[in-house]
Motif scaffolding. Structure first.
Motif, PDB file in Angstrom:
ATOM      1  N   MET A   1       0.825  -1.188   0.000  1.00  0.00           N
ATOM      2  CA  MET A   1       0.000   0.000   0.000  1.00  0.00           C
ATOM      3  C   MET A   1       0.874   1.258   0.000  1.00  0.00           C
ATOM      4  SD  MET A   1      -3.116   0.564  -0.175  1.00  0.00           S
ATOM      5  CE  MET A   1      -4.589   1.253   0.398  1.00  0.00           C
ATOM      6  N   LYS A   2       1.997   1.185   0.673  1.00  0.00           N
ATOM      7  CA  LYS A   2       2.900   2.335   0.750  1.00  0.00           C
ATOM      8  C   LYS A   2       3.402   2.715  -0.639  1.00  0.00           C
ATOM      9  CE  LYS A   2       4.289   0.165   4.956  1.00  0.00           C
ATOM     10  NZ  LYS A   2       5.281  -0.641   5.613  1.00  0.00           N
ATOM     11  N   TYR A   3       3.747   1.677  -1.406  1.00  0.00           N
ATOM     12  CA  TYR A   3       4.255   1.922  -2.758  1.00  0.00           C
ATOM     13  C   TYR A   3       3.147   2.449  -3.676  1.00  0.00           C
ATOM     14  CZ  TYR A   3       8.191  -0.717  -1.004  1.00  0.00           C
ATOM     15  OH  TYR A   3       9.255  -1.141  -0.254  1.00  0.00           O
ATOM     16  N   LEU A   4       1.919   2.017  -3.424  1.00  0.00           N
ATOM     17  CA  LEU A   4       0.787   2.515  -4.200  1.00  0.00           C
ATOM     18  C   LEU A   4       0.601   4.017  -3.965  1.00  0.00           C
ATOM     19  CD1 LEU A   4      -1.553   1.811  -6.086  1.00  0.00           C
ATOM     20  CD2 LEU A   4      -2.923   1.343  -4.045  1.00  0.00           C
ATOM     21  N   PHE A   5       0.709   4.434  -2.715  1.00  0.00           N
ATOM     22  CA  PHE A   5       0.604   5.862  -2.397  1.00  0.00           C
ATOM     23  C   PHE A   5       1.688   6.659  -3.124  1.00  0.00           C
ATOM     24  CE2 PHE A   5      -2.266   4.687   0.932  1.00  0.00           C
ATOM     25  CZ  PHE A   5      -2.988   5.825   1.233  1.00  0.00           C
ATOM     26  N   ILE A   6       2.896   6.162  -3.068  1.00  0.00           N
ATOM     27  CA  ILE A   6       3.999   6.860  -3.731  1.00  0.00           C
ATOM     28  C   ILE A   6       3.763   6.907  -5.236  1.00  0.00           C
ATOM     29  CG2 ILE A   6       6.475   6.756  -4.246  1.00  0.00           C
ATOM     30  CD1 ILE A   6       6.818   5.581  -1.392  1.00  0.00           C
ATOM     31  N   GLY A   7       3.333   5.791  -5.812  1.00  0.00           N
ATOM     32  CA  GLY A   7       3.071   5.746  -7.248  1.00  0.00           C
ATOM     33  C   GLY A   7       1.957   6.692  -7.674  1.00  0.00           C
ATOM     34  N   GLY A   9       0.958   9.365  -6.055  1.00  0.00           N
ATOM     35  CA  GLY A   9       1.435  10.732  -5.860  1.00  0.00           C
ATOM     36  C   GLY A   9       2.346  11.184  -6.992  1.00  0.00           C
ATOM     37  N   ILE A  10       3.267  10.310  -7.403  1.00  0.00           N
ATOM     38  CA  ILE A  10       4.164  10.652  -8.511  1.00  0.00           C
ATOM     39  C   ILE A  10       3.376  10.811  -9.804  1.00  0.00           C
ATOM     40  CG2 ILE A  10       6.035   9.739  -9.960  1.00  0.00           C
ATOM     41  CD1 ILE A  10       7.257   8.604  -7.364  1.00  0.00           C
ATOM     42  N   PHE A  11       2.399   9.922 -10.029  1.00  0.00           N
ATOM     43  CA  PHE A  11       1.541  10.035 -11.212  1.00  0.00           C
ATOM     44  C   PHE A  11       0.834  11.394 -11.226  1.00  0.00           C
ATOM     45  CE2 PHE A  11      -2.656   9.548 -13.151  1.00  0.00           C
ATOM     46  CZ  PHE A  11      -2.299   9.116 -14.422  1.00  0.00           C
ATOM     47  N   THR A  12       0.297  11.796 -10.092  1.00  0.00           N
ATOM     48  CA  THR A  12      -0.389  13.087  -9.994  1.00  0.00           C
ATOM     49  C   THR A  12       0.560  14.241 -10.286  1.00  0.00           C
ATOM     50  OG1 THR A  12      -1.924  12.180  -8.365  1.00  0.00           O
ATOM     51  CG2 THR A  12      -1.745  14.578  -8.456  1.00  0.00           C
ATOM     52  N   LEU A  13       1.756  14.196  -9.733  1.00  0.00           N
ATOM     53  CA  LEU A  13       2.735  15.263  -9.961  1.00  0.00           C
ATOM     54  C   LEU A  13       3.160  15.332 -11.430  1.00  0.00           C
ATOM     55  CD1 LEU A  13       4.944  14.753  -6.782  1.00  0.00           C
ATOM     56  CD2 LEU A  13       3.377  16.654  -7.221  1.00  0.00           C
ATOM     57  N   VAL A  14       3.442  14.181 -12.027  1.00  0.00           N
ATOM     58  CA  VAL A  14       3.878  14.145 -13.432  1.00  0.00           C
ATOM     59  C   VAL A  14       2.765  14.618 -14.350  1.00  0.00           C
ATOM     60  CG1 VAL A  14       4.555  12.585 -15.309  1.00  0.00           C
ATOM     61  CG2 VAL A  14       5.655  12.397 -13.079  1.00  0.00           C
ATOM     62  N   CYS A  15       1.546  14.135 -14.127  1.00  0.00           N
ATOM     63  CA  CYS A  15       0.428  14.549 -14.983  1.00  0.00           C
ATOM     64  C   CYS A  15       0.106  16.029 -14.809  1.00  0.00           C
ATOM     65  CB  CYS A  15      -0.805  13.701 -14.696  1.00  0.00           C
ATOM     66  SG  CYS A  15      -0.726  12.054 -15.393  1.00  0.00           S
ATOM     67  N   THR A  16       0.272  16.557 -13.618  1.00  0.00           N
ATOM     68  CA  THR A  16       0.040  17.985 -13.416  1.00  0.00           C
ATOM     69  C   THR A  16       1.107  18.800 -14.143  1.00  0.00           C
ATOM     70  OG1 THR A  16      -0.982  17.557 -11.276  1.00  0.00           O
ATOM     71  CG2 THR A  16      -0.229  19.798 -11.684  1.00  0.00           C
ATOM     72  N   PHE A  17       2.321  18.315 -14.155  1.00  0.00           N
ATOM     73  CA  PHE A  17       3.398  19.038 -14.832  1.00  0.00           C
ATOM     74  C   PHE A  17       3.230  19.008 -16.354  1.00  0.00           C
ATOM     75  CE2 PHE A  17       7.624  19.338 -16.724  1.00  0.00           C
ATOM     76  CZ  PHE A  17       8.051  20.549 -16.181  1.00  0.00           C
ATOM     77  N   PHE A  18       2.979  17.820 -16.913  1.00  0.00           N
ATOM     78  CA  PHE A  18       2.908  17.685 -18.367  1.00  0.00           C
ATOM     79  C   PHE A  18       1.517  17.952 -18.945  1.00  0.00           C
ATOM     80  CE2 PHE A  18       6.743  15.116 -17.490  1.00  0.00           C
ATOM     81  CZ  PHE A  18       7.614  15.790 -18.317  1.00  0.00           C
ATOM     82  N   LYS A  19       0.482  17.891 -18.110  1.00  0.00           N
ATOM     83  CA  LYS A  19      -0.898  18.179 -18.495  1.00  0.00           C
ATOM     84  C   LYS A  19      -1.372  17.396 -19.734  1.00  0.00           C
ATOM     85  CE  LYS A  19      -0.787  22.806 -16.513  1.00  0.00           C
ATOM     86  NZ  LYS A  19       0.361  22.569 -15.695  1.00  0.00           N
ATOM     87  N   PRO A  20      -1.295  16.058 -19.702  1.00  0.00           N
ATOM     88  CA  PRO A  20      -1.811  15.294 -20.833  1.00  0.00           C
ATOM     89  C   PRO A  20      -3.330  15.477 -20.940  1.00  0.00           C
ATOM     90  CG  PRO A  20      -1.284  13.827 -19.025  1.00  0.00           C
ATOM     91  CD  PRO A  20      -0.798  15.191 -18.639  1.00  0.00           C
ATOM     92  N   THR A  21      -3.852  15.348 -22.143  1.00  0.00           N
ATOM     93  CA  THR A  21      -5.266  15.609 -22.402  1.00  0.00           C
ATOM     94  C   THR A  21      -6.186  14.762 -21.535  1.00  0.00           C
ATOM     95  OG1 THR A  21      -4.716  16.197 -24.670  1.00  0.00           O
ATOM     96  CG2 THR A  21      -7.007  15.710 -24.225  1.00  0.00           C
ATOM     97  N   PHE A  22      -5.908  13.466 -21.405  1.00  0.00           N
ATOM     98  CA  PHE A  22      -6.798  12.587 -20.637  1.00  0.00           C
ATOM     99  C   PHE A  22      -6.918  13.044 -19.182  1.00  0.00           C
ATOM    100  CE2 PHE A  22      -2.775  10.643 -19.488  1.00  0.00           C
ATOM    101  CZ  PHE A  22      -2.971  10.234 -18.181  1.00  0.00           C
ATOM    102  N   TYR A  23      -5.927  13.726 -18.686  1.00  0.00           N
ATOM    103  CA  TYR A  23      -5.892  14.154 -17.288  1.00  0.00           C
ATOM    104  C   TYR A  23      -6.391  15.589 -17.150  1.00  0.00           C
ATOM    105  CZ  TYR A  23      -3.798  14.924 -12.645  1.00  0.00           C
ATOM    106  OH  TYR A  23      -3.585  15.218 -11.331  1.00  0.00           O
TER     107      TYR A  23
END
Length: 67
Positions: A1-7, A9-23
């Protein structure tokens, strides 16, 4: 579960930075962007992403219990 949280969170940060259309063009993101603007939405998502990563890391260090 700990790794899921980290994953997630990183997904959210990366998608916020790159702003892909689906997100960035999702219904919830568009509603948030209309409410507080692009910059405010980015800030909000960065805070959420960072908080989720921190929770995962604190769980890995056994400082908090993440089940």
């Amino acid at each position: 579960m700990k790794y899921l949280f980290i994953g997630i969170g990183i997904f959210t940060l990366v998608c916020t930075f790159f702003k892909p259309t689906f997100y960035w063009e999702s219904r919830k993101a568009r509603s948030m962007r209309k409410l507080i603007g692009d910059r405010g939405t980015s800030f909000f998502y960065y805070i959420i992403g960072l908080a989720v990563v921190v929770i995962g890391v604190l769980g890995m260090l056994d400082i908090i219990s993440v089940k």
